[in-house]
Design an enzyme around this catalytic site. Structure first.
Site, PDB file in Angstrom:
ATOM      1  N   ARG A  20       0.825  -1.215   0.000  1.00  0.00           N
ATOM      2  CA  ARG A  20       0.000   0.000   0.000  1.00  0.00           C
ATOM      3  C   ARG A  20       0.862   1.270   0.000  1.00  0.00           C
ATOM      4  NH1 ARG A  20      -3.976  -1.158   4.878  1.00  0.00           N
ATOM      5  NH2 ARG A  20      -2.013  -2.033   5.657  1.00  0.00           N
ATOM      6  N   ASN A  38      -6.330  -2.707   1.703  1.00  0.00           N
ATOM      7  CA  ASN A  38      -6.294  -4.167   1.829  1.00  0.00           C
ATOM      8  C   ASN A  38      -7.726  -4.676   1.921  1.00  0.00           C
ATOM      9  OD1 ASN A  38      -3.537  -4.462   1.843  1.00  0.00           O
ATOM     10  ND2 ASN A  38      -3.347  -4.667   4.063  1.00  0.00           N
TER      11      ASN A  38
END
Length: 754
Positions: A20, A38
């Site tokens: 990320r 996520n």
């Protein structure tokens, strides 16, 4: 102005590897807006920007991913623009079907090591330093998506400085879930073996001083406890061996640096790559002639299992020149200790001191053990650093739980085109190991979100794993042991078959009531045909004959010479073990004397005949010492017999063992005869394989089974088969021993259930 918008879904090992933060910074670089998050299946994101910027972003996504990420698939779908003002990392999204892959534990990265040893850094000598590129993953995670609250770090609230790093996209610890420092994170304590804390101060320097003084230290790491002593201190190593009740089996070592490892061992380029990899396995290395380590580390063995530091604590404990024994924290045959109370209770009669920490280990994981064969990794044990990364399959299978075998157990779960082999469990004959096994199966099913539709097990009805499978309310697929060995290699290499599978091990249950273990199978992923095998050898005393190889060897001497064998100039006949008459009398009547075709039993018998090893203290010891004796000698091909009956080939041991006995009496050195045994078995194996290849029209040869941990035999067979232009396949992702068995079971059961 926004020209286009897309929704992207990414699957693979993309959680816990800095994915990320990577996406966030990539979005900044390409000037696109949107978000990343996520979810239970991987990572998803939405982008808005020009088509050129989005195309560049997607290309970079594929080719510049973080080093620990493994991308399986990227799915891109067009969306209507929403007018995002910037790019953000959104909270994780949970879900019912959790298919995101969990990263294995990762060794401390160079950046963190540098900070760890830098006096002006705020994490100077902090034993839990980590970032998005390193640190614990699998052993601390309880559930997915991978967020701090789903790990054993959740009870440690980040201090303002750590939180600022965590929130800063430009920081290496941006969204690093185990992020911590001395102010807010877990800590180590040094205890005596009664659990009493020792004085404050630099406990790592104190612990290292205790090791230097000959003490045994229990060290809590990432996946469990180790027992550590100074590898140069013969008395300390011998004391550890006695307390651990481990008579001869080699200990693993940890070197403080690659240079220290090279000072004592020969290290090839491929071995160095393994030693320094993020997985940091134990690598089997050849000792140097001037190796100055304690002889009792690996008695009579020219190889050492060596690893390098993989946690910050290891770097604080070992100096650059140090070599320590770093063996599993357990007594013989027990699972590695990983919970503090259990470790203190089980290890306090072994360890003098304990170095413990207060971050819980959720799932234990022993060290992986690998060696290099033909310049590629060859697994002995697959565990920490590799688990739970999947083996990718050729095609999708229904969800299967394969429960593995009895020894060196692992289990396997399938999900779509992926097979998840568990960390090394151990031998299920031990009750604590079995209990750990049952708990681990439940954890993996929950973590991977797999609900099995079928359970696969070994044919052997007495295995505890088979009994466990029978107790489940699921359809059972019983898989023949050696077929599973061959199918495991086929699964790794995406072979559909048929292939010629050569499965050599000690013992596996045969459907004809005998103990198989020297098998030539014509097999695919559903069925097999026994196209050949080694001749059966009686095992006087049953299981005792495995622990006491003198029993089958003595039976053979009587078969060869009758009662006159006692007058022969053969080491075994010159010093007969107590009770030998009763053993032969029972064998003559067929009492507790099963027949076995296992190649491992041939090695045991040869070792006993040659006076190399009469009884064993760990599995495979006689075969290991027979191979070691053979090194440095060019083997000759002694007589052997191959015959064909009803389309099945049989390789008979009688001419070979008879020739060994004659050579012994003629004065030929046992080391030369050990080499001859290997070369003869390799030549005979290749002859049987050639016969089957010509008859079946199959040129793909698959090798599996614990006997192929014998690299001398393996390399000779590879060389001989290659001369006949046959294609050879070996294990490269899972162990060739029973640690890889569950993969084969799972694939066979899945194919039969399609």
């Amino acid at each position: 102005m926004t020209n286009t918008a897309v929704h992207i879904h990414i699957t693979g090992i993309v959680q816990g590897v800095g994915f990320r933060p990577f996406v966030y910074n990539l979005a900044e670089q390409y000037g696109v807006r949107g978000w990343v998050s996520n979810n239970a299946n991987g990572v998803e994101l939405e982008l808005e920007g020009s088509q050129t910027a989005i195309d560049g972003f997607i290309a970079a996504l594929k080719h510049q991913a973080p080093p620990l990420a493994v991308i399986d698939a990227i799915t891109v779908a067009c969306r209507e623009p929403c007018g995002y003002a910037g790019f953000s990392i959104r909270p994780s999204v949970d879900g019912q079907c959790k298919t995101a892959l969990v990263s294995p534990d990762v060794a401390t990265c160079p950046n963190c090591v540098r900070e760890l040893l830098q006096p002006d850094d705020r994490r100077y000598r902090y034993p839990f330093i980590n970032c998005t590129d390193c640190g614990p993953r699998f052993t601390i995670i309880e559930d997915i998506p991978y967020d701090r609250q789903a790990t054993t770090m959740r009870r440690f609230t980040m201090c303002p400085a750590c939180q600022a790093e965590y929130d800063n996209p430009a920081n290496r610890r941006f969204h690093a879930q185990p992020n911590a420092c001395p102010v807010c994170g877990p800590a180590y304590r040094l205890l005596d073996n009664a659990g009493r804390p020792l004085s404050d101060g630099d406990i790592f320097a104190r612990a290292a001083k205790l090791i230097a003084g000959g003490s045994i230290l229990a060290v809590k790491g990432i996946g469990g406890y180790h027992l550590a002593v100074n590898a140069r201190d013969e008395a300390a190593v011998a004391r550890l061996r006695a307390r651990k009740v481990r008579e001869d089996k080699p200990f693993a070592l940890m070197a403080g640096s690659l240079a220290a490892a090279k000072a004592h061992c020969l290290v090839s380029a491929a071995e160095e790559q393994l030693l320094t990899s993020a997985a940091r396995p134990v690598v089997l290395l050849a000792k140097r002639d001037n190796c100055r380590l304690a002889g009792s580390i690996a008695p009579g063995n020219p190889y050492i299992g060596m690893m390098l530091p993989y946690t910050p604590a290891h770097y604080l404990l070992l100096g650059q020149d140090d070599i320590w024994v770093m063996t599993s924290g357990n007594s013989s045959d027990e699972p590695i200790a990983y919970q503090d109370d259990d470790a203190l209770a089980r290890l306090n009669t072994i360890a003098d001191y304990f170095l413990v920490h207060d971050r819980d280990i959720y799932c234990r994981a022993d060290d992986s053990v690998v060696r290099v064969v033909e310049e590629q990794p060859y697994f002995i044990r697959r565990s920490r650093g590799y688990v739970p990364a999947p083996v990718n399959l050729a095609r999708e299978l229904p969800p299967v739980l394969a429960v593995g075998g009895e020894l060196k157990n692992t289990f396997c779960l399938t999900r779509g085109k992926q097979a998840f082999l568990s960390a090394h469990t151990g031998d299920l004959e031990n009750l604590p190991t079995y209990q750990s096994y049952v708990e681990a199966i439940e954890h993996y099913q929950r973590l991977l979100s797999v609900t099995p539709q079928v359970v696969a097990c070994d044919l052997h009805p007495g295995y505890l794993s088979t009994k466990y499978a029978a107790a489940l309310d699921l359809p059972i697929v019983a898989v023949q042991h050696h077929h599973a060995h061959i199918a495991a290699v086929m699964a790794e290499h995406h072979l559909q078959g048929p292939v010629i599978g050569i499965a050599f091990d000690g013992t596996g249950y045969g459907p004809d009531g005998t103990l198989w273990g020297g098998e030539f199978l014509v097999a695919d992923l559903k069925e097999y045909r026994r196209a050949g095998h080694l001749a059966t050898l009686p095992l006087p005393g049953g299981a005792k004959a495995i622990r006491e190889p003198w029993r089958p060897a003595l039976w053979w001497l009587q078969e060869l010479y009758g009662q006159d064998f006692v007058n022969r100039n053969i080491p075994l006949a010159q010093a007969l073990p107590p009770g030998w008459e009763l053993v032969l009398a029972a064998a003559a009547k067929g009492i507790n004397t099963p027949l076995a075709s296992g190649a491992g039993r041939w090695f045991d018998t040869a070792a006993a005949l040659l006076g190399i090893r009469r009884t064993i203290n760990y599995e495979g010891q006689a075969a290991v010492e027979l191979e070691l004796a053979a090194q440095g000698h060019n083997g000759r091909v002694l007589p052997y017999a191959v015959s064909e009956t009803g389309g099945s080939w049989v390789l008979d041991y009688r001419p070979l063992f008879g020739a060994l006995c004659r050579e012994i009496q003629a004065g030929t050195a046992s080391a030369q005869l050990a080499a001859d045994f290997h070369t003869t078995l390799a030549a005979a194996t290749c002859e049987v394989a050639r016969h089957i290849s010509r008859a079946a029209g199959i040129r793909e040869i698959v090798l599996s089974g614990g006997v192929f941990q014998n690299i001398t035999l393996l390399q000779q067979i590879i060389g001989m088969l290659a001369q006949n232009r046959l294609t050879i396949y070996l294990h490269r992702q899972v162990p060739t021993n029973d640690g890889g068995l569950a993969l084969g079971q799972a694939v066979i059961a899945g194919e039969r259930s399609r």
